[in-house]
Write a protein that holds these residues in place. Structure first.
Motif, short mmCIF file in Angstrom:
data_model
loop_
_atom_site.label_atom_id
_atom_site.label_comp_id
_atom_site.label_asym_id
_atom_site.label_seq_id
_atom_site.Cartn_x
_atom_site.Cartn_y
_atom_site.Cartn_z
N TYR A 159 16.29 -6.44 2.30
CA TYR A 159 17.24 -7.30 3.00
C TYR A 159 17.09 -7.01 4.47
N PHE A 160 16.73 -8.02 5.25
CA PHE A 160 16.46 -7.85 6.68
C PHE A 160 17.77 -7.65 7.44
N GLY A 161 17.79 -6.64 8.30
CA GLY A 161 19.03 -6.31 9.02
C GLY A 161 19.09 -6.83 10.43
N GLY A 162 18.10 -7.64 10.84
CA GLY A 162 18.16 -8.24 12.18
C GLY A 162 17.34 -7.52 13.22
N THR A 163 16.94 -6.28 12.95
CA THR A 163 16.12 -5.53 13.91
C THR A 163 14.75 -5.27 13.30
N LYS A 164 13.70 -5.64 14.03
CA LYS A 164 12.34 -5.40 13.52
C LYS A 164 12.05 -3.90 13.54
N LEU A 165 11.34 -3.44 12.52
CA LEU A 165 11.06 -2.00 12.40
C LEU A 165 9.66 -1.63 12.88
N GLY A 166 8.80 -2.64 13.09
CA GLY A 166 7.41 -2.34 13.44
C GLY A 166 6.65 -1.88 12.19
N VAL A 167 5.33 -1.94 12.27
CA VAL A 167 4.51 -1.62 11.09
C VAL A 167 4.75 -0.19 10.61
N SER A 168 4.78 0.78 11.52
CA SER A 168 4.96 2.17 11.09
C SER A 168 6.34 2.37 10.48
N GLY A 169 7.35 1.67 11.00
CA GLY A 169 8.70 1.74 10.43
C GLY A 169 8.77 1.15 9.04
N LEU A 170 8.03 0.03 8.86
CA LEU A 170 7.99 -0.61 7.54
C LEU A 170 7.29 0.29 6.52
N ILE A 171 6.16 0.86 6.93
CA ILE A 171 5.41 1.76 6.03
C ILE A 171 6.33 2.88 5.56
N HIS A 172 7.05 3.47 6.49
CA HIS A 172 7.95 4.58 6.15
C HIS A 172 9.06 4.11 5.20
N ALA A 173 9.62 2.94 5.48
CA ALA A 173 10.74 2.42 4.69
C ALA A 173 10.32 2.11 3.25
N TYR A 174 9.19 1.40 3.11
CA TYR A 174 8.74 1.04 1.75
C TYR A 174 8.31 2.28 0.97
N LYS A 175 7.65 3.21 1.65
CA LYS A 175 7.24 4.47 1.01
C LYS A 175 8.47 5.23 0.53
N THR A 176 9.49 5.34 1.38
CA THR A 176 10.67 6.13 1.06
C THR A 176 11.48 5.51 -0.09
N ASP B 241 0.81 -1.23 0.00
CA ASP B 241 0.00 0.00 0.00
C ASP B 241 0.85 1.28 0.00
N PRO B 242 1.90 1.37 0.84
CA PRO B 242 2.74 2.57 0.77
C PRO B 242 3.40 2.75 -0.60
N ILE B 243 3.77 1.62 -1.24
CA ILE B 243 4.36 1.70 -2.59
C ILE B 243 3.32 2.23 -3.58
N LEU B 244 2.11 1.66 -3.52
CA LEU B 244 1.02 2.12 -4.40
C LEU B 244 0.70 3.59 -4.15
N GLY B 245 0.76 4.00 -2.89
CA GLY B 245 0.51 5.40 -2.55
C GLY B 245 1.48 6.33 -3.26
#
Length: 198
Positions: free
Chosen positions: A101-118, A80-84
């Motif tokens: 590529y997973f770096g070993g630390t979970k980002l949480g949903v809001s962190g993921l949304i920000h990362a994929y969007k960016t 969804d963030p990508i489509l946005g």
């Protein structure tokens, strides 16, 4: 819709957060087959990545084909963030894939949304955008003696001529903005030639 925007050539974006790397790839696509091929190539090239999340928006003339895929990330945190971003750049016939590529630390949903969007935004911000005008295709059939009349009218309307055949019965294939088609047809009917949409 009188025009739409596409990206002219593929671009790449990048985002890094807490060791996780997000590689963004933006492509111009015309069909679901194009989408499938591009994703398969990325999965082969980045076979060791944890996720290949994507979104596309395609208008094939009859319908809009829209899809957002989280590829194993929490629901609505990636596709969804990508489509946005595709929508915020007002693009059509566009696919964006973000490889993580997973770096070993979970980002949480809001962190993921920000990362994929960016990552998606970074790829799209580098794209050269082309505006495509939507035109109505048509054909004009007329006797050779009407050539001058037909070409004068066609010229007055700024028609894009795709092909012409000058025989005893002549044919002209053209394209014009949809809102001008009826006026063009009326004008051509005055000189008694046949016009039809193709």
């Amino acid at each position: 819709m009188k025009s739409y925007r596409i990206i002219k050539s593929p671009t790449e974006g990048f985002y890094k957060e807490k060791g996780s790397k997000f590689l963004g790839f933006a492509y111009h696509v015309n069909s679901l087959e194009d989408v499938k091929n591009k994703i398969e190539l990325l999965k082969k090239e980045y076979y060791d990545a944890r996720h290949h999340c994507y979104a596309h928006l395609i208008n094939d003339g009859n319908q809009k084909l829209i899809r957002a895929n989280d590829d194993g990330e929490p629901n609505h945190s990636a596709g969804d963030p990508i489509l946005g971003q595709i929508r915020s750049f007002d693009l059509t016939n566009t696919l964006v894939v973000v490889v993580r590529y997973f770096g070993g630390t979970k980002l949480g949903v809001s962190g993921l949304i920000h990362a994929y969007k960016t990552a998606a935004e970074d790829a799209l911000s580098k794209a050269e955008i082309e505006v495509i005008q939507i035109k109505q295709s048509f054909v004009v059939e007329y006797g050779y003696e009407k050539t001058n009349d037909v070409l004068r009218i066609i010229n007055d309307f700024g028609v894009e001529i795709n092909n012409q055949e000058f025989l005893a019965a002549c044919t002209l294939f053209g394209r014009i903005e949809p809102e001008k088609y009826e006026a063009l047809k009326d004008k051509l009917n005055l000189v008694h030639v046949k016009v039809s949409k193709t």
